[in-house]
Write a protein that holds these residues in place. Sequence first.
Motif, PDB file in Angstrom:
ATOM      1  N   UNK A  83       0.820  -1.206   0.000  1.00 18.37           N
ATOM      2  CA  UNK A  83       0.000   0.000   0.000  1.00 18.37           C
ATOM      3  C   UNK A  83       0.858   1.262   0.000  1.00 18.37           C
ATOM      4  N   UNK A  84       1.936   1.237   0.768  1.00 12.43           N
ATOM      5  CA  UNK A  84       2.820   2.399   0.818  1.00 12.43           C
ATOM      6  C   UNK A  84       3.515   2.618  -0.521  1.00 12.43           C
ATOM      7  N   UNK A  85       3.923   1.526  -1.165  1.00  9.68           N
ATOM      8  CA  UNK A  85       4.532   1.638  -2.488  1.00  9.68           C
ATOM      9  C   UNK A  85       3.544   2.216  -3.489  1.00  9.68           C
ATOM     10  N   UNK A  86       2.316   1.729  -3.444  1.00 13.35           N
ATOM     11  CA  UNK A  86       1.289   2.247  -4.334  1.00 13.35           C
ATOM     12  C   UNK A  86       1.024   3.725  -4.117  1.00 13.35           C
ATOM     13  N   UNK A  87       1.033   4.165  -2.858  1.00 14.60           N
ATOM     14  CA  UNK A  87       0.798   5.572  -2.551  1.00 14.60           C
ATOM     15  C   UNK A  87       1.913   6.453  -3.120  1.00 14.60           C
ATOM     16  N   UNK A  88       3.154   5.976  -3.036  1.00 15.20           N
ATOM     17  CA  UNK A  88       4.289   6.717  -3.601  1.00 15.20           C
ATOM     18  C   UNK A  88       4.123   6.857  -5.115  1.00 15.20           C
ATOM     19  N   UNK A  89       3.782   5.755  -5.773  1.00 15.88           N
ATOM     20  CA  UNK A  89       3.609   5.788  -7.226  1.00 15.88           C
ATOM     21  C   UNK A  89       2.472   6.729  -7.624  1.00 15.88           C
ATOM     22  N   UNK A  90       1.375   6.713  -6.871  1.00 19.13           N
ATOM     23  CA  UNK A  90       0.259   7.594  -7.198  1.00 19.13           C
ATOM     24  C   UNK A  90       0.617   9.058  -6.983  1.00 19.13           C
ATOM     25  N   UNK A  91       1.357   9.356  -5.923  1.00 17.42           N
ATOM     26  CA  UNK A  91       1.730  10.736  -5.651  1.00 17.42           C
ATOM     27  C   UNK A  91       2.562  11.333  -6.763  1.00 17.42           C
ATOM     28  N   UNK A  92       3.569  10.574  -7.219  1.00 20.76           N
ATOM     29  CA  UNK A  92       4.416  11.067  -8.312  1.00 20.76           C
ATOM     30  C   UNK A  92       3.693  10.989  -9.646  1.00 20.76           C
ATOM     31  N   UNK A  93       3.038   9.857  -9.911  1.00 20.34           N
ATOM     32  CA  UNK A  93       2.358   9.684 -11.184  1.00 20.34           C
ATOM     33  C   UNK A  93       1.231  10.667 -11.398  1.00 20.34           C
ATOM     34  N   UNK A  94       0.444  10.929 -10.353  1.00 24.15           N
ATOM     35  CA  UNK A  94      -0.656  11.869 -10.477  1.00 24.15           C
ATOM     36  C   UNK A  94      -0.174  13.283 -10.757  1.00 24.15           C
ATOM     37  N   UNK A  95       0.902  13.690 -10.093  1.00 21.64           N
ATOM     38  CA  UNK A  95       1.425  15.029 -10.327  1.00 21.64           C
ATOM     39  C   UNK A  95       2.026  15.136 -11.727  1.00 21.64           C
ATOM     40  N   UNK A  96       2.683  14.080 -12.196  1.00 22.71           N
ATOM     41  CA  UNK A  96       3.259  14.082 -13.538  1.00 22.71           C
ATOM     42  C   UNK A  96       2.171  14.067 -14.608  1.00 22.71           C
ATOM     43  N   UNK A  97       1.109  13.312 -14.357  1.00 22.98           N
ATOM     44  CA  UNK A  97       0.030  13.184 -15.339  1.00 22.98           C
ATOM     45  C   UNK A  97      -0.853  14.414 -15.413  1.00 22.98           C
ATOM     46  N   UNK A  98      -0.734  15.301 -14.437  1.00 25.58           N
ATOM     47  CA  UNK A  98      -1.586  16.483 -14.425  1.00 25.58           C
ATOM     48  C   UNK A  98      -2.899  16.261 -13.719  1.00 25.58           C
ATOM     49  N   UNK A  99      -3.002  15.173 -12.957  1.00 23.71           N
ATOM     50  CA  UNK A  99      -4.224  14.899 -12.224  1.00 23.71           C
ATOM     51  C   UNK A  99      -4.339  13.432 -11.888  1.00 23.71           C
ATOM     52  N   UNK A 100      -5.215  13.137 -10.936  1.00 28.36           N
ATOM     53  CA  UNK A 100      -5.425  11.768 -10.485  1.00 28.36           C
ATOM     54  C   UNK A 100      -6.552  11.122 -11.290  1.00 28.36           C
ATOM     55  N   UNK A 101      -7.054   9.993 -10.790  1.00 27.94           N
ATOM     56  CA  UNK A 101      -8.152   9.297 -11.469  1.00 27.94           C
ATOM     57  C   UNK A 101      -9.393  10.172 -11.565  1.00 27.94           C
ATOM     58  N   UNK A 102      -9.580  11.070 -10.590  1.00 26.18           N
ATOM     59  CA  UNK A 102     -10.701  12.010 -10.640  1.00 26.18           C
ATOM     60  C   UNK A 102     -10.301  13.260 -11.409  1.00 26.18           C
ATOM     61  N   UNK A 103      -9.168  13.853 -11.049  1.00 31.86           N
ATOM     62  CA  UNK A 103      -8.761  15.120 -11.631  1.00 31.86           C
ATOM     63  C   UNK A 103      -8.560  15.058 -13.134  1.00 31.86           C
ATOM     64  N   UNK A 104      -7.813  14.065 -13.601  1.00 30.98           N
ATOM     65  CA  UNK A 104      -7.623  13.897 -15.038  1.00 30.98           C
ATOM     66  C   UNK A 104      -8.736  13.060 -15.633  1.00 30.98           C
ATOM     67  N   UNK A 105      -9.056  11.953 -14.939  1.00 31.43           N
ATOM     68  CA  UNK A 105      -9.971  10.978 -15.503  1.00 31.43           C
ATOM     69  C   UNK A 105     -11.398  11.442 -15.656  1.00 31.43           C
ATOM     70  N   UNK A 106     -11.901  12.247 -14.727  1.00 32.62           N
ATOM     71  CA  UNK A 106     -13.290  12.692 -14.790  1.00 32.62           C
ATOM     72  C   UNK A 106     -13.368  14.215 -14.971  1.00 32.62           C
ATOM     73  N   UNK A 107     -12.678  14.956 -14.115  1.00 29.66           N
ATOM     74  CA  UNK A 107     -12.744  16.415 -14.174  1.00 29.66           C
ATOM     75  C   UNK A 107     -12.170  16.955 -15.485  1.00 29.66           C
ATOM     76  N   UNK A 108     -10.950  16.533 -15.822  1.00 27.31           N
ATOM     77  CA  UNK A 108     -10.359  16.963 -17.085  1.00 27.31           C
ATOM     78  C   UNK A 108     -11.054  16.351 -18.282  1.00 27.31           C
ATOM     79  N   UNK A 109     -11.461  15.089 -18.137  1.00 29.24           N
ATOM     80  CA  UNK A 109     -12.160  14.430 -19.231  1.00 29.24           C
ATOM     81  C   UNK A 109     -13.479  15.076 -19.561  1.00 29.24           C
ATOM     82  N   UNK A 110     -14.147  15.634 -18.559  1.00 30.71           N
ATOM     83  CA  UNK A 110     -15.478  16.217 -18.773  1.00 30.71           C
ATOM     84  C   UNK A 110     -15.438  17.470 -19.633  1.00 30.71           C
TER      85      UNK A 110
END
Length: 354
Positions: free
Chosen positions: A293-320
């Motif tokens: 879980x801790x490894x996954x959290x690290x990957x999400x923190x860096x990946x989300x910031x690099x991608x410009x958003x998380x599953x909600x921010x990029x995936x739904x908010x930006x997608x909308x």
Amino acid sequence: MDILPIVERIGEAPSNALFGLITGVVFGVAAQKSRFCLRAATVEFARRMLDSSVAVWLLCFSTALVWVQGASLLGLMRPEDARMMAVTGSWSGAIIGGLIFGAGMVLARGCSGRLLVLAATGNLRSVVSGMIFAVVAQMSLHGWLAPTRDWLARLWMTGGGTNVNLLTALNLPDWGGLALGVVCAVLALLIARKAELGAKRLVFGSGVGFAVALGWVLTYNLSQVAFDPITVTSATFTGPSANTLMFFLIPDPVLEFDIGLVPGVVIGAFAASYLSREFRWQGFEGEAMMRRSMTGAVLMGFGGMLAGGCAIGAGVTGGSIFVGTAWVALICMWIGAIVTDALVDQRKGQPATV
């Protein structure tokens, strides 16, 4: 929408935070009651199951499209004024960050938004993972990981100083986004019927998408009456998690939409779980799960910031609003999650619900 009386009464910055709080409460209640989670949807899809989690995610996504595109047609918001549309985007960041985030949410057993909701229902695993996610997101924004994030993001940028509006790029009519939302909603309802999903969960699933539209409309209208520049934004959890963390750590913090959003989600999810007697304390299921879980959290923190958003921010908010890099990030999140589930969980015989 006349929000001027509110702004005149409490001020611009408090109004912005208040709108974030309202958006967060709606999101928190809806996400908790619908069990909305992109990770669960991708795992079901990876195992060739079109079940309840896929139906809820697709309903949320389609509802956001319908409400946001409808609001745009009615003049209640302008997608081109949204910050993620008005600034240069990163194709490389969306691809690499999306893949990393997708892998991380499978390892952490939930995307960043889902972890925040679970934390509010007494899940201590999500509390720890969420804190790590916020710290790594802040490190990726302004800390030690920022140079690496910046280098990866600059490998392939959008041209013209702005992001790409997919509706414009594909020469689709103004109502094209709304039409796509309706088609996705019909598909979601068909899957929900096959999965025998109850009406209550469907209503709350659509509420998550409504929260995204609510955030867009509120911040846009505030930007039209405020004297100081206001960022037109909506629900996302990578940047806001980092900003909320720093709000409590630095002197003279600034009130903004993000600062209201995260506490709002916690309040909404806690209230929904407590009133329905679903709140209960939970911990890690052993040392191996804690490391995972801790490894996954690290990957999400860096990946989300690099991608410009998380599953909600990029995936739904930006997608909308059809931000080009947001759609690419969403697709790559699905790919990263599907591959990780196949290589990690399916190989070990882990069930989809884990």
